[in-house]
Design an enzyme around this catalytic site. Structure first.
Site, PDB file in Angstrom:
ATOM      1  N   ALA A 133       0.863  -1.171   0.000  1.00  0.00           N
ATOM      2  CA  ALA A 133       0.000   0.000   0.000  1.00  0.00           C
ATOM      3  C   ALA A 133       0.907   1.231   0.000  1.00  0.00           C
ATOM      4  O   ALA A 133       2.070   1.159   0.417  1.00  0.00           O
ATOM      5  CB  ALA A 133      -0.899  -0.023   1.226  1.00  0.00           C
TER       6      ALA A 133
ATOM      7  N   GLY B 193       0.591  -4.985   0.970  1.00  0.00           N
ATOM      8  CA  GLY B 193      -0.615  -5.095   0.150  1.00  0.00           C
ATOM      9  C   GLY B 193      -0.378  -5.883  -1.130  1.00  0.00           C
ATOM     10  O   GLY B 193      -1.311  -6.478  -1.673  1.00  0.00           O
TER      11      GLY B 193
ATOM     12  N   GLU C 140      -0.747  -9.388  -0.279  1.00  0.00           N
ATOM     13  CA  GLU C 140      -2.169  -9.646  -0.016  1.00  0.00           C
ATOM     14  C   GLU C 140      -2.960  -9.780  -1.318  1.00  0.00           C
ATOM     15  O   GLU C 140      -3.827 -10.652  -1.432  1.00  0.00           O
ATOM     16  CB  GLU C 140      -2.729  -8.532   0.877  1.00  0.00           C
ATOM     17  CG  GLU C 140      -2.134  -8.613   2.285  1.00  0.00           C
ATOM     18  CD  GLU C 140      -2.381  -7.367   3.123  1.00  0.00           C
ATOM     19  OE1 GLU C 140      -2.049  -6.258   2.658  1.00  0.00           O
ATOM     20  OE2 GLU C 140      -2.909  -7.504   4.239  1.00  0.00           O
TER      21      GLU C 140
ATOM     22  N   GLU D 161       4.787  -4.926   7.170  1.00  0.00           N
ATOM     23  CA  GLU D 161       4.063  -3.816   7.801  1.00  0.00           C
ATOM     24  C   GLU D 161       4.536  -3.505   9.210  1.00  0.00           C
ATOM     25  O   GLU D 161       4.538  -2.352   9.635  1.00  0.00           O
ATOM     26  CB  GLU D 161       2.553  -4.111   7.825  1.00  0.00           C
ATOM     27  CG  GLU D 161       1.863  -4.005   6.472  1.00  0.00           C
ATOM     28  CD  GLU D 161       1.858  -5.300   5.684  1.00  0.00           C
ATOM     29  OE1 GLU D 161       2.691  -6.185   5.954  1.00  0.00           O
ATOM     30  OE2 GLU D 161       1.005  -5.421   4.787  1.00  0.00           O
TER      31      GLU D 161
END
Ligand code: DAK
Length: 259
Positions: A65, A110, A113, A133
């Site tokens: 992200a 992300g 993911e 993260e």
């Protein structure tokens, strides 16, 4: 529709989505997430498409992200951002279409993911995969704490989540996180060959199989087996079942009509 951060190509029944934000290693900001959501919805409705490849431009699949965009988010904005990501990944998971992730480089946070929401994952031997993260003072927000243990087991998932250390493609294969390691220059060719193979199957069966595996893994075994019984019997209401079995008995290749 035209996209700012995506390149969409269609060849035969295969659609390839390439995330194209190389200046930020294809990091997922709100615009990229929105465009991905739009393209996934568009492909879902396109009856000419039977398989999708998701890949990235340059040296990253998706480096996570967008940290610059997340840094000053309020709690409410973070919740909305996480919901946007979850919605996209659920759409991919629940899609009628098989999604192949062609992981060309970094698949971090992300990116890992998104990769995990796909159905089959091919990774370049140069790929680096992980959930870093914790190094940013957060934890995964697009399903990483949930999909990772379901894919690789609690032991390895906790190690990856708690250390934040990335692993290479060979280690990812060893722990069952990906399906295959491919030489970088062959990644897209292999992904395309696999996608073409999947387009020859009955799309009805592809969607049934995805739904059974994805739902079944989250419920108890007897309930999951009941789902399979109901789904299996409904196969016999399809023309594709008659065609598949007739083709076998007539020693020819089936021609599925998605009916
Ligand atoms: N976000 C924004 N920009 C990024 C980025 C990212 N994730 N990753 C790379 N970039 C940018 C860099 O800032 C740099 O930009 P400029 O400085 O040139 O403007 C450019 O891409 C090139 O990156 P590097 O210069 O760093 O390239 P290197 O080859 O040296 O290093 C790297 C590559 C992938 C090792 C490094 O860029 C890196 O460590 N990137 C960050 C990886 C990372 O930590 N990813 C996880 C992001 S966090 C949630 C919702 C979602 C999430 C969590 C919570 N809620 C709302 C609850 C998800 C979180 C994440 O994914």
């Amino acid at each position: 529709m035209s996209y700012k951060h995506l390149i969409l190509e269609k060849k035969d029944a295969v659609a390839t989505i390439k995330i194209h934000r190389p200046e930020a290693l294809n990091a997922l900001n709100k615009d990229v997430l929105t465009e991905l959501t739009v393209v996934v919805k568009e492909l879902e409705k396109d009856t000419n498409v039977k398989a999708v490849i998701l890949t990235g431009e340059g040296k990253a699949f998706i480096a996570g992200a967008d940290i610059k965009q997340m840094k000053d988010m309020t709690m409410l904005e973070a919740k909305q951002f996480a919901e946007q990501g979850h919605q996209l990944l659920s759409m991919i998971e629940q899609s009628r279409l098989p999604y192949i992730a062609a992981v060309n480089g970094y698949a971090l946070g992300g990116g890992c993911e998104v990769m995990m929401a796909c159905d089959i994952i091919l990774a370049s031997a140069q790929a680096k995969i992980g959930q870093p993260e914790t190094n940013l003072g957060i934890h995964p927000g697009f399903g990483g704490t949930q999909r990772l243990p379901r894919l690789v087991g609690i032991t390895k998932a906790k190690e990856l989540l708690l250390t934040g250390d990335p692993i290479d493609a060979h280690e990812a294969l060893r722990i069952g996180l990906i399906n295959k390691v491919v030489e970088p220059e062959k990644l897209l060719t292999e992904a395309e060959a696999l996608a073409q193979k999947l387009t020859q199957k009955s799309g009805i069966q592809t969607s049934f199989i995805k739904a059974l595996v994805n739902k079944g893994i989250n419920i108890d075994l007897p309930s999951a087996c009941s789902l399979e019984i109901a789904s299996f019997s409904s196969c016999f209401a399809t023309e594709d079942q008659k065609e598949g079995m007739s083709a076998f008995l007539e020693k020819r290749k089936p021609s599925f009509k998605e009916k």
